[in-house]
Design an enzyme around this catalytic site. Sequence first.
Site, PDB file in Angstrom:
ATOM      1  N   ARG A   1       1.446  -9.858  13.562  1.00 42.00           N
ATOM      2  CA  ARG A   1       1.016  -8.682  13.218  1.00 42.00           C
ATOM      3  C   ARG A   1       0.031  -8.742  12.276  1.00 42.00           C
ATOM      4  O   ARG A   1      -0.962  -8.000  12.139  1.00 42.00           O
ATOM      5  CB  ARG A   1       2.114  -7.835  12.414  1.00 42.00           C
ATOM      6  CG  ARG A   1       3.123  -7.033  13.125  1.00 42.00           C
ATOM      7  CD  ARG A   1       4.308  -6.600  12.494  1.00 42.00           C
ATOM      8  NE  ARG A   1       4.113  -5.691  11.511  1.00 42.00           N
ATOM      9  CZ  ARG A   1       4.831  -5.533  10.357  1.00 42.00           C
ATOM     10  NH1 ARG A   1       6.030  -5.922  10.289  1.00 42.00           N
ATOM     11  NH2 ARG A   1       4.844  -4.634   9.648  1.00 42.00           N
TER      12      ARG A   1
ATOM     13  N   ARG B   1      13.417 -10.142   4.381  1.00 38.21           N
ATOM     14  CA  ARG B   1      14.760  -9.060   4.555  1.00 38.21           C
ATOM     15  C   ARG B   1      15.675  -9.612   5.303  1.00 38.21           C
ATOM     16  O   ARG B   1      15.594 -10.207   6.356  1.00 38.21           O
ATOM     17  CB  ARG B   1      14.181  -7.822   5.034  1.00 38.21           C
ATOM     18  CG  ARG B   1      13.656  -6.990   3.879  1.00 38.21           C
ATOM     19  CD  ARG B   1      13.499  -5.328   4.618  1.00 38.21           C
ATOM     20  NE  ARG B   1      12.465  -5.477   5.932  1.00 38.21           N
ATOM     21  CZ  ARG B   1      11.932  -4.456   6.676  1.00 38.21           C
ATOM     22  NH1 ARG B   1      12.573  -3.224   6.097  1.00 38.21           N
ATOM     23  NH2 ARG B   1      11.318  -4.410   7.661  1.00 38.21           N
TER      24      ARG B   1
ATOM     25  N   LYS C   1       0.809  -1.114   0.201  1.00 40.53           N
ATOM     26  CA  LYS C   1       0.117  -0.077   0.017  1.00 40.53           C
ATOM     27  C   LYS C   1       0.782   1.229   0.066  1.00 40.53           C
ATOM     28  O   LYS C   1       0.684   2.230  -0.701  1.00 40.53           O
ATOM     29  CB  LYS C   1      -0.889   0.046   1.190  1.00 40.53           C
ATOM     30  CG  LYS C   1      -1.859  -0.785   1.340  1.00 40.53           C
ATOM     31  CD  LYS C   1      -2.905  -0.439   2.613  1.00 40.53           C
ATOM     32  CE  LYS C   1      -2.014  -0.172   3.856  1.00 40.53           C
ATOM     33  NZ  LYS C   1      -1.319  -1.483   4.491  1.00 40.53           N
TER      34      LYS C   1
ATOM     35  N   ARG D   1      -8.765   2.105  10.153  1.00 44.05           N
ATOM     36  CA  ARG D   1      -8.100   0.832  10.741  1.00 44.05           C
ATOM     37  C   ARG D   1      -9.080  -0.330  11.284  1.00 44.05           C
ATOM     38  O   ARG D   1      -8.975  -1.468  11.420  1.00 44.05           O
ATOM     39  CB  ARG D   1      -7.057   1.011  11.633  1.00 44.05           C
ATOM     40  CG  ARG D   1      -5.957  -0.121  11.645  1.00 44.05           C
ATOM     41  CD  ARG D   1      -4.940   0.120  12.547  1.00 44.05           C
ATOM     42  NE  ARG D   1      -4.078  -1.074  12.436  1.00 44.05           N
ATOM     43  CZ  ARG D   1      -3.309  -1.379  11.907  1.00 44.05           C
ATOM     44  NH1 ARG D   1      -2.935  -0.579  10.650  1.00 44.05           N
ATOM     45  NH2 ARG D   1      -2.451  -2.341  12.128  1.00 44.05           N
TER      46      ARG D   1
ATOM     47  N   ARG E   1      16.174  -8.904  11.321  1.00 47.40           N
ATOM     48  CA  ARG E   1      15.747  -8.165  12.449  1.00 47.40           C
ATOM     49  C   ARG E   1      14.625  -8.910  13.021  1.00 47.40           C
ATOM     50  O   ARG E   1      14.062  -9.691  12.484  1.00 47.40           O
ATOM     51  CB  ARG E   1      15.246  -6.780  11.970  1.00 47.40           C
ATOM     52  CG  ARG E   1      16.232  -5.747  11.247  1.00 47.40           C
ATOM     53  CD  ARG E   1      15.510  -4.282  11.249  1.00 47.40           C
ATOM     54  NE  ARG E   1      16.432  -3.464  10.575  1.00 47.40           N
ATOM     55  CZ  ARG E   1      16.688  -3.104   9.453  1.00 47.40           C
ATOM     56  NH1 ARG E   1      15.778  -3.646   8.690  1.00 47.40           N
ATOM     57  NH2 ARG E   1      17.483  -2.317   9.136  1.00 47.40           N
TER      58      ARG E   1
END
Length: 224
Positions: free
Chosen positions: A171, A127, A13, A88, A160
């Site tokens: 999440r 990542r 997004k 949200r 990370r």
Amino acid sequence: MNVVFLGPPGAGKGTQAETISKKRNMEHVSTGDLLREAVQGGTATGMKAKKYMEKGLLVPDELVVDIVADRMSKGGHDSSFLLDGFPRNLAQAKALDQTLKGLGNKVDVVFYFAISEDMAVKRLTGRWLCSSCGANYHELYMPPEKAGICDKCGKPLGQRPDDKVETVKKRLKVYREQTAGLIDYYERKGVLKTIDAEQRAELIHESICKTLDTPSKEEIYDRV
Ligand SMILES: [Zn+2]
């Protein structure tokens, strides 16, 4: 015209919001940025929001809506807004509609960036970085020649904590719970447009532009 971008983390997004808002001269509204600005600017709502943020609490819906509405009411009647990741939840969506109605305005199109959980996880957990030289990699988009090893200095790559599978899945779950009902709500209003967010970014961009260029029924009636 007011547009909402809805979709889980990893759906792309933010990237689309940046290019579309620039290309179409829309104001890109991200609630994170707005909250930071309001706090820094020391506005009354900003000060209220600060109290929650300092305690690590979520800023209440009414306050977030106030801050967004405040920004939109300053834009004047001809301004176009692109709301990125807001509303949200259902309460925010209803409050936003109510406020916009008061301003003689409304949400015109809601783009829902649909992506499978697997793909979102792959994008968000792909990542890898080198702690010795700082080089960045991504399993899907920029993989190192040898898995887990830095191309530049040969040291092992790490992740990370935020990018680890368990954290990302949590999440996504939180996102799903918060936004439950939101898609139905906009669908019933007839403003929902679902975008296949697993396609290449250029194709997503094209399909958004196409929808924005197609006049709504109301606009067609207006012209007659
Ligand atoms: Zn390295």
